[in-house]
Structures are given as C-alpha cells and as structure tokens.
Scaffold this motif. Structure first.
Motif, PDB file in Angstrom:
ATOM      1  N   PRO A  42      57.412  32.727  34.429  1.00  0.00           N
ATOM      2  CA  PRO A  42      56.448  31.456  35.050  1.00  0.00           C
ATOM      3  C   PRO A  42      55.873  32.142  36.423  1.00  0.00           C
ATOM      4  N   LEU A  43      54.673  31.874  36.421  1.00  0.00           N
ATOM      5  CA  LEU A  43      54.086  32.486  38.184  1.00  0.00           C
ATOM      6  C   LEU A  43      54.236  31.334  39.016  1.00  0.00           C
ATOM      7  N   ASN A  44      54.235  31.904  40.199  1.00  0.00           N
ATOM      8  CA  ASN A  44      54.597  31.043  41.524  1.00  0.00           C
ATOM      9  C   ASN A  44      55.645  30.376  41.401  1.00  0.00           C
ATOM     10  N   GLU A  45      56.801  31.055  41.127  1.00  0.00           N
ATOM     11  CA  GLU A  45      58.122  30.358  41.189  1.00  0.00           C
ATOM     12  C   GLU A  45      58.946  31.378  41.714  1.00  0.00           C
ATOM     13  N   TRP A  46      59.724  31.142  42.984  1.00  0.00           N
ATOM     14  CA  TRP A  46      60.716  31.997  43.528  1.00  0.00           C
ATOM     15  C   TRP A  46      61.868  32.061  42.992  1.00  0.00           C
ATOM     16  N   HIS A  47      62.325  33.419  42.781  1.00  0.00           N
ATOM     17  CA  HIS A  47      63.446  33.943  42.339  1.00  0.00           C
ATOM     18  C   HIS A  47      64.309  34.738  43.345  1.00  0.00           C
ATOM     19  N   GLY A  48      65.739  34.731  43.126  1.00  0.00           N
ATOM     20  CA  GLY A  48      66.322  35.762  44.067  1.00  0.00           C
ATOM     21  C   GLY A  48      67.769  35.476  43.747  1.00  0.00           C
ATOM     22  N   SER A  49      68.653  36.420  44.766  1.00  0.00           N
ATOM     23  CA  SER A  49      69.987  36.639  44.479  1.00  0.00           C
ATOM     24  C   SER A  49      70.660  36.575  45.935  1.00  0.00           C
ATOM     25  N   VAL A  50      72.028  36.280  45.900  1.00  0.00           N
ATOM     26  CA  VAL A  50      72.851  36.335  47.162  1.00  0.00           C
ATOM     27  C   VAL A  50      73.850  36.933  46.740  1.00  0.00           C
ATOM     28  N   ASN A  51      74.135  38.098  47.430  1.00  0.00           N
ATOM     29  CA  ASN A  51      75.561  38.817  47.217  1.00  0.00           C
ATOM     30  C   ASN A  51      76.515  38.869  48.469  1.00  0.00           C
ATOM     31  N   PHE A  52      77.767  38.986  48.100  1.00  0.00           N
ATOM     32  CA  PHE A  52      78.753  38.713  49.294  1.00  0.00           C
ATOM     33  C   PHE A  52      79.812  39.915  48.673  1.00  0.00           C
ATOM     34  N   GLY A  53      80.402  40.478  49.743  1.00  0.00           N
ATOM     35  CA  GLY A  53      81.659  41.466  49.499  1.00  0.00           C
ATOM     36  C   GLY A  53      82.215  41.461  50.840  1.00  0.00           C
ATOM     37  N   ALA A  54      83.769  41.375  50.418  1.00  0.00           N
ATOM     38  CA  ALA A  54      84.571  41.685  51.711  1.00  0.00           C
ATOM     39  C   ALA A  54      86.000  42.313  51.177  1.00  0.00           C
ATOM     40  N   ALA A  72      64.809  37.563  47.712  1.00  0.00           N
ATOM     41  CA  ALA A  72      63.897  36.536  46.891  1.00  0.00           C
ATOM     42  C   ALA A  72      62.716  36.941  46.844  1.00  0.00           C
ATOM     43  N   ASN A  73      61.912  36.811  45.401  1.00  0.00           N
ATOM     44  CA  ASN A  73      60.639  37.293  45.256  1.00  0.00           C
ATOM     45  C   ASN A  73      60.022  36.235  44.383  1.00  0.00           C
ATOM     46  N   ARG A  74      58.619  36.104  44.536  1.00  0.00           N
ATOM     47  CA  ARG A  74      57.606  35.285  43.742  1.00  0.00           C
ATOM     48  C   ARG A  74      56.575  36.249  43.374  1.00  0.00           C
ATOM     49  N   ARG A  75      56.311  35.996  42.085  1.00  0.00           N
ATOM     50  CA  ARG A  75      54.941  36.612  41.384  1.00  0.00           C
ATOM     51  C   ARG A  75      53.926  35.524  41.251  1.00  0.00           C
ATOM     52  N   GLY A  76      52.730  35.849  41.831  1.00  0.00           N
ATOM     53  CA  GLY A  76      51.737  34.821  41.449  1.00  0.00           C
ATOM     54  C   GLY A  76      50.652  35.651  40.571  1.00  0.00           C
ATOM     55  N   GLU A  77      49.606  35.047  40.230  1.00  0.00           N
ATOM     56  CA  GLU A  77      48.747  35.782  39.426  1.00  0.00           C
ATOM     57  C   GLU A  77      48.137  37.201  39.997  1.00  0.00           C
ATOM     58  N   ASN A  78      47.913  37.197  41.151  1.00  0.00           N
ATOM     59  CA  ASN A  78      47.263  38.334  41.645  1.00  0.00           C
ATOM     60  C   ASN A  78      48.264  39.063  42.939  1.00  0.00           C
TER      61      ASN A  78
END
Length: 163
Positions: A42-54, A72-78
């Motif tokens: 789907p276009l114009n939706e934010w997707h992402g990830s969070v990683n933690f290590g210790a 985080a990233n968001r892909r639009g039409e252009n």
C-alpha cells in the motif's frame, strides 16, 4: 526397485497410447497458488523497525554494550522517505569507550519509474572519534533496479557536504 527404474516407469506412462492421456488441453495452466502471489504494497503508509541489543560480561572483564536502531520508510506514488536513528554505548572496566548517536533522512523523488533524484541530511555524535557534532547534507541521482514487497535494490550517487 532402483530410482532409475522408477524414472523409466514414469516416462513410459507418459509416452504410452494417446487414449491413456487426459483430455485437458495442454495450453491451460493451473491457477497460481495464493500462497505465492505477491500483494501490492500500500502507498503512503509508514513502515519500520526498531532493534535493540545489549550485553553484560563480568568476571575478569567487565564489559557492557547496548545499541538501539530505528528505521521508518514511506513509499508514495512518486516519492520515498527513509528515516533512520541510532544509539550505541560501550564501556569497560576503564570507563566509557564509545558512545555514538545520530539521525538521518533521505528523500527520493522518482522522475521515471526507476530513475530518481535524492536529497539526504543527517547529524551525529561519536565519542570514540572525538566528534561533538558531525552533520551532512547532499543531493544526487539514483536508479532503482528491483522493487517488490521483499526486496529493493537501488544504487545512487550524491554530492554531499560534511562538517
């Protein structure tokens, strides 16, 4: 019975008389399995990830490390937005040996389906390299070779100012 004789039996069943073959035309293909169909992202939706290590080590050594990274990233039409942030901490018995944090953003505007213009900016701090503030800003050109739900391959070049 050996594996070779099984192969010969299967071949002879296919090469037998014509009336033994099924009457379905050879040009029809089976319907694709829904398990392997790729859905459009789907276009114009934010997707992402969070990683933690210790890690924590005690005994003859006393080491502690921790890291946190978010994207985080968001892909639009252009266009395409990529945002990143990171934080890293390392200490030993002698004290803090590294502390690093920063953030960066990249904006891609697609002039064609694969060719895009890009702008990047970011800032960061690095104790180990004795950098209180490093920032950068730049612009360039990129090309997207592959883009689907699972993989994105692209290449880019940018003229960037670092301070």
């Amino acid at each position: 019975m050996s594996v070779a004789s099984l192969g010969i039996l299967a071949l002879s069943a296919v090469a037998g008389p014509a009336e033994a073959l099924p009457s379905t035309p050879l040009t029809t293909a089976p319907a694709p399995s829904p398990l392997f169909q790729e859905e459009e992202e789907p276009l114009n939706e934010w997707h992402g990830s969070v990683n933690f290590g210790a890690t924590y080590t005690s005994g003859n050594t006393r080491d502690r490390t921790a890291s946190l990274a978010a994207e985080a990233n968001r892909r639009g039409e252009n266009d395409l937005w990529n945002l990143r942030a990171w934080w890293t901490y390392t200490s030993t018995r002698n004290g803090i040996t590294d502390r690093e944090y920063g953030a960066a953003a990249e904006y891609n505007y697609f002039a064609t389906e694969r060719l895009y213009y890009l702008g990047i900016a970011g800032a960061g701090y690095d104790l180990a390299q004795n950098i209180d503030l490093r920032y950068f800003i730049g612009a360039g050109l990129g090309y997207q070779f592959i883009e689907n739900k699972k993989t994105t391959w692209s290449g880019s070049a940018a003229l960037t100012y670092f301070n």
